[in-house]
Design an enzyme around this catalytic site. Structure first.
Site, PDB file in Angstrom:
ATOM      1  N   ASP A   1      52.116  67.563  28.513  1.00 29.59           N
ATOM      2  CA  ASP A   1      51.541  67.980  29.785  1.00 29.59           C
ATOM      3  C   ASP A   1      52.158  69.306  30.232  1.00 29.59           C
ATOM      4  O   ASP A   1      53.378  69.490  30.140  1.00 29.59           O
ATOM      5  CB  ASP A   1      51.817  66.889  30.826  1.00 29.59           C
ATOM      6  CG  ASP A   1      51.308  67.251  32.210  1.00 29.59           C
ATOM      7  OD1 ASP A   1      50.087  67.355  32.376  1.00 29.59           O
ATOM      8  OD2 ASP A   1      52.147  67.431  33.110  1.00 29.59           O
TER       9      ASP A   1
ATOM     10  N   GLU B   1      49.087  70.969  26.156  1.00 25.67           N
ATOM     11  CA  GLU B   1      48.213  71.405  27.234  1.00 25.67           C
ATOM     12  C   GLU B   1      48.716  72.815  27.565  1.00 25.67           C
ATOM     13  O   GLU B   1      49.756  72.963  28.219  1.00 25.67           O
ATOM     14  CB  GLU B   1      48.324  70.493  28.451  1.00 25.67           C
ATOM     15  CG  GLU B   1      47.395  70.925  29.574  1.00 25.67           C
ATOM     16  CD  GLU B   1      47.582  70.121  30.856  1.00 25.67           C
ATOM     17  OE1 GLU B   1      46.577  69.859  31.546  1.00 25.67           O
ATOM     18  OE2 GLU B   1      48.741  69.773  31.171  1.00 25.67           O
TER      19      GLU B   1
END
Length: 706
Positions: free
Chosen positions: A342, A378
């Site tokens: 993330d 990401e």
């Protein structure tokens, strides 16, 4: 109680069958107490007297798995200098393998008194916070082995443990919302029938529900609020939270592996649940605030590139060790097959700018364990210069946000150059080829947990996040969505037909694109969140997957089409190339045709002028099955059928001409204008020079047998 010196490694609580070694790092501490917690609320404190390189440790004979414990740190409390030690706060072990209980958000879990942020709060937090748990590491893995699915054969399915299993009609109530529910044959059967090879789980590291959300009657459903980087989230365990969650998670991984399905974890190493200077003191802040977090010039505050209040200090050796130890633990002890990071750009911020050569990536590159599993970034964060799609090192793959945006714009009729769409369809060479990477660096997706579901993408122009309690101000306002003429639910047959066609278009495009496709859970049968594009706080039926009733028409048809598209991709290597297409003949190809060719709807090869002036969203693509340049696993030549993809993303119906010289007879295998998406039976034939009518906003796939 006997207290032996113990060892400084490994950090955390290590049970060896006769007792437990405890080791805790803190440069800030003057003294550290290990507190064994008892069920009557009392505790036994043991000072960790032995110290090696700022690690304090002791071995306690007879301390068994299931024992709850916490840490109290005696040291300086001087927020203006970045120090926030307070022995009144019972802290979680950063290396705890399991965590029990929840935070009840009483004032005692904070370092200050409410309304007085500069005060010091000496209320004891023990009865209001979570506890670390000693875990038995032994588990019968049997003959478990990672499926190690090659990227070019990978189909990723992003899912939430609770959301996927909570409403499944075939799961016993006690297994719904749990790791054991993931391992149920009904769930695994659905994944295997769909053709999924890799299950990407939204955060399962122990996380905390934000105080603000709890007060509002909501929760941090998505789980991007980690407090324990080694511990499976205890609320997803149906067997208990005194270490049983570890066994239950391992059981789920073992059962998924038996079905040939990999498990990837969505991990959040960019920040913790302790938030900004007004956040709680749960673990890292009280242990050694300055060693774990990036502090601002005013050291009472935190540098935040994540939008969550804090960022971990990526140039700290202790932070880097924590992350690498955590990654290795989940691979070696929990048997997971990879990670999706993330806000990965934050991990590259060794100082201020995003640096692809930062220490973290160096460590991953040389690590003999972590470097061998799937690593997905990401590739953005909220800081300056944080959008880094295409800029990660060669070992990594990336969520390709540019793919998502281009494909959405194509099918909703927004201006996008055909050249950009062509690049996205063929693996985004403009992003990856210059760095020596392959098409498989691109994780392609049209939807994910963050944003609209696929059904909502074709049903809403605007977000409808009122249930989140933020006056619809949260969430992305520019969704690249189109409601097909009516906002929200509709009973207009024409609107419904168009939405269903658009859904098939997006699924088909995803599966026909070079790169690695990713589906979001429930999209295969039309899951809706009622237009909520930021359901991070909705632990309820807004977010949970509503499984279709057996035999229902619309969902069943879409599910069958999705399975068919995944199967088409699986069966034909021409759609999952390991090298970029280059638009020229390949040595050994029988007919001398190029590996890829682009045509106008009139069947003429595209020229530079055509790329600039072509009808938006209207083109054909020839993929040559005899011009695959990469060899098979034993060096053999790979040969496949050839395919002609016809895209009509405009509103008007349009005739496409089958190009001459690229095959005389073609069979239609996909037509998204059909309710089923695939022709009944073998499908009609089309010949060179023949016109193939395409309904507005549809695509057709023709196959030429090898």
């Amino acid at each position: 109680m006997q207290v032996w010196p113990g060892e400084a490694y490994p950090l955390g609580a290590a049970f060896d069958g006769a007792g437990t070694n405890f080791a805790v790092f803190s440069e800030a501490a003057r003294r550290i107490e290990l507190c064994l917690l008892h069920d009557d609320g009392s505790e036994t404190a043991v000072e960790l007297r032995e110290t090696d390189a700022a690690v304090r440790h002791a071995y306690l004979p007879g301390v068994m798995p299931g024992q709850r414990y916490g840490i109290r740190v005696h040291g300086p409390y001087a927020p203006e200098r970045g120090a926030r030690c307070n022995s009144a706060k019972l802290l979680l072990d950063p290396y705890a393998r399991a965590i029990s209980g929840t935070v009840d958000w009483g004032e005692s879990v904070y370092g200050y008194h409410f309304g007085r942020p500069d005060s010091r709060n000496d209320l004891d937090s023990a009865r209001h916070t979570m506890a670390s748990v000693v875990v038995d590491p032994y588990f019968d893995w049997g003959d478990d082995r990672s499926p190690r699915t090659d990227y070019h054969r990978t189909v990723i399915y992003e899912a939430h443990v609770k959301g996927l299993t909570m409403l499944h009609p075939e799961l016993p109530p006690e297994l719904r919302g749990s790791y054991a529910g993931l391992a149920h044959p009904a769930v695994i059967g659905h994944l295997t029938e769909l053709g999924v090879t890799t299950l990407e789980l939204m955060p399962v590291h122990q996380f905390v529900h934000d105080h603000r959300l709890v007060d509002a009657g909501l929760s941090n459903y998505w789980g991007y609020n980690t407090i324990g980087f080694f511990a499976p989230h205890n609320a997803y365990a149906s067997w208990g939270d005194r270490g049983e969650q570890v066994r239950e998670f391992k059981h789920a991984v073992r059962e998924l592996h038996r079905a040939g399905i990999e498990v990837i974890l969505d991990v959040v190493y960019n920040h913790t649940a302790e938030g900004n200077h007004l956040g709680p003191t749960l673990s890292f802040r009280g242990l050694d605030n300055a060693a774990y977090y990036r502090l601002a010039e005013d050291r009472r505050h935190y540098t935040d590139t994540t939008g969550t209040g804090n960022s971990l200090l990526m140039r700290s050796p202790q932070v880097l060790q924590l992350i690498m130890d955590s990654l290795r633990y989940w691979v070696t002890e929990m048997h997971v097959d990879g990670f999706r990071f993330d806000l990965a750009a934050t991990l590259a911020r060794q100082f201020h700018e995003v640096d692809r050569l930062s220490s973290f990536f160096d460590l991953v590159q040389q690590d003999p364990v972590v470097s061998q599993v799937k690593l997905i970034a990401e590739p953005w964060d909220l800081g300056e210069g944080g959008y880094q799609v295409g800029n990660f090192p060669p070992l990594w793959t990336e969520w390709n946000g540019k793919y998502r945006d281009t494909v959405r714009d194509l099918w909703r009729g927004e201006p996008r150059t055909l050249a950009e769409f062509a690049s996205r369809l063929t693996g985004s060479s403009d992003l990856y080829q210059g760095e020596g990477r392959r098409p498989l660096a691109s994780i392609n997706f049209a939807t994910c947990h963050d944003g609209f579901t696929l059904r909502d993408l074709v049903s809403y122009d605007d977000k409808h996040n009122e249930a989140n309690g933020e006056d619809n101000q949260d969430g992305e306002s520019h969704n690249r969505s189109w409601n097909c003429g009516t906002e929200g639910e509709s009973d207009d047959p024409a609107v419904l037909r168009l939405r269903e066609r658009q859904t098939r278009n997006l699924i088909a495009t995803l599966m026909l694109s070079q790169g690695v496709p990713m589906l979001s859970h429930g999209d295969e049968f039309g899951r809706t969140q009622g237009g909520n594009n930021n359901a991070y706080c909705q632990d309820n039926e807004i977010s949970w997957v509503r499984w279709p009733e057996p035999g229902s028409d619309a969902e069943g048809t879409l599910l069958a089409f999705t399975r068919a598209m995944v199967r088409l991709r699986r069966d034909h290597p021409v759609f999952r190339r390991r090298r970029f297409l280059h638009g020229r003949p390949v040595d050994g190809a029988r007919d001398g045709l190029t590996d890829v060719a682009w045509f106008t709807p009139q069947g003429k090869e595209m020229t530079q002028r055509d790329w600039q002036a072509a009808r938006p969203g209207a083109l054909s693509v020839f993929l040559h099955g005899h011009a695959i340049s990469e060899p098979g696993p034993r060096g053999e030549r790979i040969s496949d059928d050839s395919f002609l993809l016809m895209f009509n993303a405009g509103a008007a119906d349009l005739d496409f001409t089958v190009p001459a010289c690229h095959g005389s007879r073609w069979r239609v295998v996909v037509d998204t204008a059909l309710a089923a998406g695939v022709p009944p039976g073998a499908g009609p034939w089309a010949t060179a020079g023949e016109r193939v009518p395409l309904v507005g906003r549809s695509l057709v796939v023709l196959r030429r047998p090898s």
